[in-house]
Design a protein around this motif. Sequence first.
Motif, PDB file in Angstrom:
ATOM      1  N   MET A 172       0.837  -1.175   0.000  1.00 56.64           N
ATOM      2  CA  MET A 172       0.000   0.000   0.000  1.00 56.64           C
ATOM      3  C   MET A 172       0.886   1.244   0.000  1.00 56.64           C
ATOM      4  O   MET A 172       1.798   1.369   0.788  1.00 56.64           O
ATOM      5  CB  MET A 172      -0.872  -0.050   1.256  1.00 56.64           C
ATOM      6  N   GLU A 173       0.621   2.144  -0.921  1.00 60.39           N
ATOM      7  CA  GLU A 173       1.354   3.409  -1.003  1.00 60.39           C
ATOM      8  C   GLU A 173       0.957   4.285   0.178  1.00 60.39           C
ATOM      9  O   GLU A 173      -0.216   4.404   0.508  1.00 60.39           O
ATOM     10  CB  GLU A 173       1.017   4.111  -2.319  1.00 60.39           C
ATOM     11  N   HIS A 174       1.945   4.850   0.836  1.00 64.30           N
ATOM     12  CA  HIS A 174       1.694   5.709   1.986  1.00 64.30           C
ATOM     13  C   HIS A 174       1.933   7.143   1.544  1.00 64.30           C
ATOM     14  O   HIS A 174       2.882   7.413   0.837  1.00 64.30           O
ATOM     15  CB  HIS A 174       2.637   5.318   3.125  1.00 64.30           C
ATOM     16  N   ASP A 188       7.947   1.542  11.533  1.00 67.00           N
ATOM     17  CA  ASP A 188       6.499   1.744  11.449  1.00 67.00           C
ATOM     18  C   ASP A 188       6.013   2.210  10.081  1.00 67.00           C
ATOM     19  O   ASP A 188       4.803   2.207   9.835  1.00 67.00           O
ATOM     20  CB  ASP A 188       6.047   2.762  12.505  1.00 67.00           C
ATOM     21  N   HIS A 189       6.927   2.609   9.215  1.00 67.97           N
ATOM     22  CA  HIS A 189       6.534   3.127   7.903  1.00 67.97           C
ATOM     23  C   HIS A 189       7.089   2.304   6.738  1.00 67.97           C
ATOM     24  O   HIS A 189       6.955   2.714   5.583  1.00 67.97           O
ATOM     25  CB  HIS A 189       6.963   4.596   7.784  1.00 67.97           C
ATOM     26  N   ARG A 190       7.689   1.164   7.029  1.00 69.68           N
ATOM     27  CA  ARG A 190       8.226   0.311   5.957  1.00 69.68           C
ATOM     28  C   ARG A 190       7.104  -0.399   5.203  1.00 69.68           C
ATOM     29  O   ARG A 190       5.996  -0.563   5.713  1.00 69.68           O
ATOM     30  CB  ARG A 190       9.175  -0.731   6.531  1.00 69.68           C
ATOM     31  N   CYS A 191       7.442  -0.815   4.002  1.00 65.28           N
ATOM     32  CA  CYS A 191       6.528  -1.589   3.140  1.00 65.28           C
ATOM     33  C   CYS A 191       5.271  -0.798   2.790  1.00 65.28           C
ATOM     34  O   CYS A 191       4.190  -1.373   2.631  1.00 65.28           O
ATOM     35  CB  CYS A 191       6.183  -2.930   3.793  1.00 65.28           C
ATOM     36  N   ARG A 192       5.420   0.505   2.647  1.00 62.16           N
ATOM     37  CA  ARG A 192       4.297   1.365   2.284  1.00 62.16           C
ATOM     38  C   ARG A 192       4.620   2.220   1.071  1.00 62.16           C
ATOM     39  O   ARG A 192       3.936   3.199   0.798  1.00 62.16           O
ATOM     40  CB  ARG A 192       3.914   2.267   3.458  1.00 62.16           C
TER      41      ARG A 192
END
Length: 159
Positions: free
Chosen positions: A1-3, A101-105
């Motif tokens: 998922m794009e953050h 907390d913001h990886r894989c985004r």
Amino acid sequence: MEHTATIRTATPDDIDEILPIWSEFMAFHRQFDPHFPTPEGAEQTFAAFIGENIAAAEWTVLVAEVEGRVVGYHMGTIATYPPVFASTRFGNIFDLAVTRDHRCRGIGTKLSKTLIEWFARNGIQRIEVRYAWKNPVSTAFWLARGFEPFMVTAVTNIT
């Protein structure tokens, strides 16, 4: 998922927010390879290093912001080979780090695309990155972006 993240050029004011991300990055690497120790004073040394890079024309340091907070950084430089090579200028990628907390985004991807665009604007056609081979996250990230092994850096410790 794009953050939703804003990518921008780092300023000296960002260094204090980059340092804990760098420390987390080093700790993450240490779990795969003990070659990533952080001796006493390492954070201050890194702060000076990144500060110099922010100020240097041949470097770019990028940060990713989410809701006004720096959650990742990426840096690269324009480097040169000896003049015996057909093309002497190349892009050299250094750290790419995003908080746990913001990886894989999609933030790392957004940072790397922005850095590659910076290289392209500066006439760079070849880009190199050194990543920790024992770190499966780094390896998968760079291979998925079309980077392939070129030279191997092998290490040994002399006791």
